[in-house]
Design a protein around this motif. Structure first.
Motif, PDB file in Angstrom:
ATOM      1  N   ASP A   1      32.562 112.595 -15.651  1.00 31.45           N
ATOM      2  CA  ASP A   1      32.865 113.371 -14.443  1.00 31.45           C
ATOM      3  C   ASP A   1      33.717 114.612 -14.697  1.00 31.45           C
TER       4      ASP A   1
ATOM      5  N   SER B   1      31.416 101.169 -15.160  1.00 34.72           N
ATOM      6  CA  SER B   1      32.477 101.070 -14.148  1.00 34.72           C
ATOM      7  C   SER B   1      32.744 102.410 -13.484  1.00 34.72           C
ATOM      8  N   SER B   2      32.748 102.387 -12.173  1.00 29.94           N
ATOM      9  CA  SER B   2      33.205 103.529 -11.385  1.00 29.94           C
ATOM     10  C   SER B   2      34.713 103.382 -11.236  1.00 29.94           C
ATOM     11  N   GLY B   3      35.290 104.271 -10.490  1.00 32.48           N
ATOM     12  CA  GLY B   3      36.715 104.125 -10.177  1.00 32.48           C
ATOM     13  C   GLY B   3      37.586 105.222 -10.742  1.00 32.48           C
ATOM     14  N   ALA B   4      37.009 106.097 -11.605  1.00 35.63           N
ATOM     15  CA  ALA B   4      37.849 107.124 -12.223  1.00 35.63           C
ATOM     16  C   ALA B   4      38.409 108.079 -11.170  1.00 35.63           C
ATOM     17  N   ILE B   5      37.538 108.545 -10.301  1.00 34.90           N
ATOM     18  CA  ILE B   5      38.005 109.545  -9.328  1.00 34.90           C
ATOM     19  C   ILE B   5      38.988 108.894  -8.348  1.00 34.90           C
ATOM     20  N   ALA B   6      38.633 107.695  -7.862  1.00 31.52           N
ATOM     21  CA  ALA B   6      39.529 107.002  -6.928  1.00 31.52           C
ATOM     22  C   ALA B   6      40.900 106.757  -7.572  1.00 31.52           C
TER      23      ALA B   6
ATOM     24  N   SER C   1      33.642 101.449  -7.297  1.00 31.73           N
ATOM     25  CA  SER C   1      35.062 101.786  -7.110  1.00 31.73           C
ATOM     26  C   SER C   1      35.734 100.855  -6.111  1.00 31.73           C
TER      27      SER C   1
ATOM     28  N   ASP D   1      25.333 109.071  -9.474  1.00 31.99           N
ATOM     29  CA  ASP D   1      25.912 107.817  -8.997  1.00 31.99           C
ATOM     30  C   ASP D   1      25.749 106.775 -10.088  1.00 31.99           C
ATOM     31  N   ASN D   2      26.650 105.810 -10.055  1.00 29.26           N
ATOM     32  CA  ASN D   2      26.672 104.844 -11.147  1.00 29.26           C
ATOM     33  C   ASN D   2      25.621 103.744 -11.017  1.00 29.26           C
TER      34      ASN D   2
ATOM     35  N   ASN E   1      30.861 105.311 -18.048  1.00 29.70           N
ATOM     36  CA  ASN E   1      30.981 106.004 -16.757  1.00 29.70           C
ATOM     37  C   ASN E   1      30.300 107.358 -16.921  1.00 29.70           C
ATOM     38  N   GLU E   2      30.061 108.015 -15.827  1.00 27.75           N
ATOM     39  CA  GLU E   2      29.562 109.384 -15.917  1.00 27.75           C
ATOM     40  C   GLU E   2      30.713 110.248 -16.427  1.00 27.75           C
TER      41      GLU E   2
END
Ligand code: GLU
Length: 380
Positions: free
Chosen positions: A143, A55-60, A19, A154-155, A140-141
């Motif tokens: 979430d 890729s992370s970043g969805a929650i952020a 993220s 965790d990714n 992505n997870e």
């Protein structure tokens, strides 16, 4: 340098971005960075390499879109943020890759999709079909539905599992730091980057903890778990900085950037990988030093006589962790007895099993074919 040169031959790779690399604090997704990343990935695709992006970043991103000032505490709010952010994330990737003529496909997974054999194969087939279509899978997870019990969490670990799923040749974790250091580079000027890690040993694991002993520096603990997972399947991993454009291309030309984790030579068969990493252990057996030696050094099966403790409630056929009395887990395996039976026969000789249980059971608590050693001689 020899092992680095091997990376130039990677045809299928999994790339994970955190993220921090694609969002700016308080402002959500950073379109410029996503564009730069897409450019770097497009260059690899142009070299006929297949890439799956985790890729992370969805929650952020969701937090910024919803105008929240801090990370929500409640699960539904976090999941709502993920729902809003995930679509924004994909929108940005769509735009960024379109400029390079690359189509993207969204794949959202939970740990159940990986621990259930049928769903595992299904996810694998979907990912491979996307690659066959020339589509870049963006994983992505999931979430919005995953709660702790069904989360990979965790990714970094998710990316390693995706590398298993698609039999990748290489896993690259792009992050804020340019590798694993001998100390915390923010506080210790003598800390130096480790260029190659041959095996994730206890010494290496200690490097992710600061002097308090618990705080992970730069999320390295999960990165080492990922290295272990990938390495067990013969997949090398690199941790490198995602801050400098062009890092990916340079890595794949064999430049000694970041930290390169070598895979273990004795690549685990798919079934053993599944036992070792895909299924969370349902219980824990404590074994004595003699049994540990027999399992790790002589490739033996675990017998009731070596079991000194049984923790948790599990059924026969489930995965359990094995540890010595000092608590360090060193192996996992599919157990032949349920927890209640094992509590009765622990410490017993094989010839006594029938007398204790009242029926004839298997001689082994865990057969060697169903056992995976994670550390110690022959471990990863
Ligand atoms: N799945 C989370 C997200 O997209 C990130 C998890 C992680 O970075 O490890 O926001």
């Amino acid at each position: 340098m020899g092992a680095r040169r091997g990376l130039t031959r990677a045809r299928r790779l999994v790339l994970k971005v955190g993220s921090g690399l694609i969002t700016s604090p308080g402002e959500g997704l950073d379109a410029k960075r996503i564009k730069a990343l897409a450019g770097d990935i497009a260059a690899l695709v142009a070299e006929h390499r297949e890439v799956a992006l985790v890729s992370s970043g969805a929650i952020a991103a969701g937090i910024a879109r919803l105008g929240l000032t801090s990370r929500p505490r409640s699960i539904p709010e976090k999941q709502a943020a993920a729902a809003v952010g995930q679509s924004a994330l994909m929108w940005h990737y769509e735009q960024a890759f379109k400029r390079h003529g690359i189509k993207v496909g969204q794949v959202l997974l939970t740990s159940q999709d990986i621990s259930d054999r049928g769903r595992y194969l299904n996810a694998r087939n979907t990912l491979l079909a996307l690659l066959d279509f020339g589509v870049l899978p963006i994983v992505n997870e999931n979430d919005t539905v995953a709660v702790d019990e069904i989360k990979v969490g965790d990714n970094d670990n998710l990316a390693a599992l995706v590398a298993h799923l698609i039999d990748a040749d290489l896993l690259v974790l792009l992050t804020d730091v340019d590798g694993l250091y001998t100390g915390d580079p923010r506080r210790d000027p003598s800390a130096r980057r480790i260029e190659t890690v041959e095996a994730v040993t206890d010494e290496i694991r200690k490097l992710c903890f600061d002097e308090v002993g618990r705080v992970s520096v730069g999320g390295m603990a999960t990165k080492l778990e990922a290295a272990q997972k990938a390495g067990a399947s013969g997949i090398p991993m690199v941790i490198a900085s995602g801050r400098e454009p062009g890092t990916l291309g340079r890595l794949l030309k064999g430049e000694p950037l970041g930290t390169h984790f070598l895979p273990r030579d004795d690549r685990l068969a798919a079934r053993k990988r599944w036992i070792a990493f895909a299924v969370p252990p349902q219980g824990r057996l404590t074994v004595d030093a003699g049994a540990r030696k027999a399992l790790t050094e002589r490739g033996k099966s675990l017998l009731p006589s070596g079991v000194v403790g049984v923790q948790g409630e599990f059924s026969a056929g489930e995965v359990v962790a094995l540890a010595e009395p000092d608590g360090q887990e060193f192996a996992r395996g599919l157990v032949n007895y349920d927890a209640g039976e094992l509590r009765k026969i622990r410490g017993a000789k094989t010839s006594e099993i029938e007398k204790v249980l009242g029926y004839k059971g298997l001689a082994e608590v865990i057969h060697r074919d169903n056992l995976v050693v994670l550390s110690g001689p022959g471990g990863c």
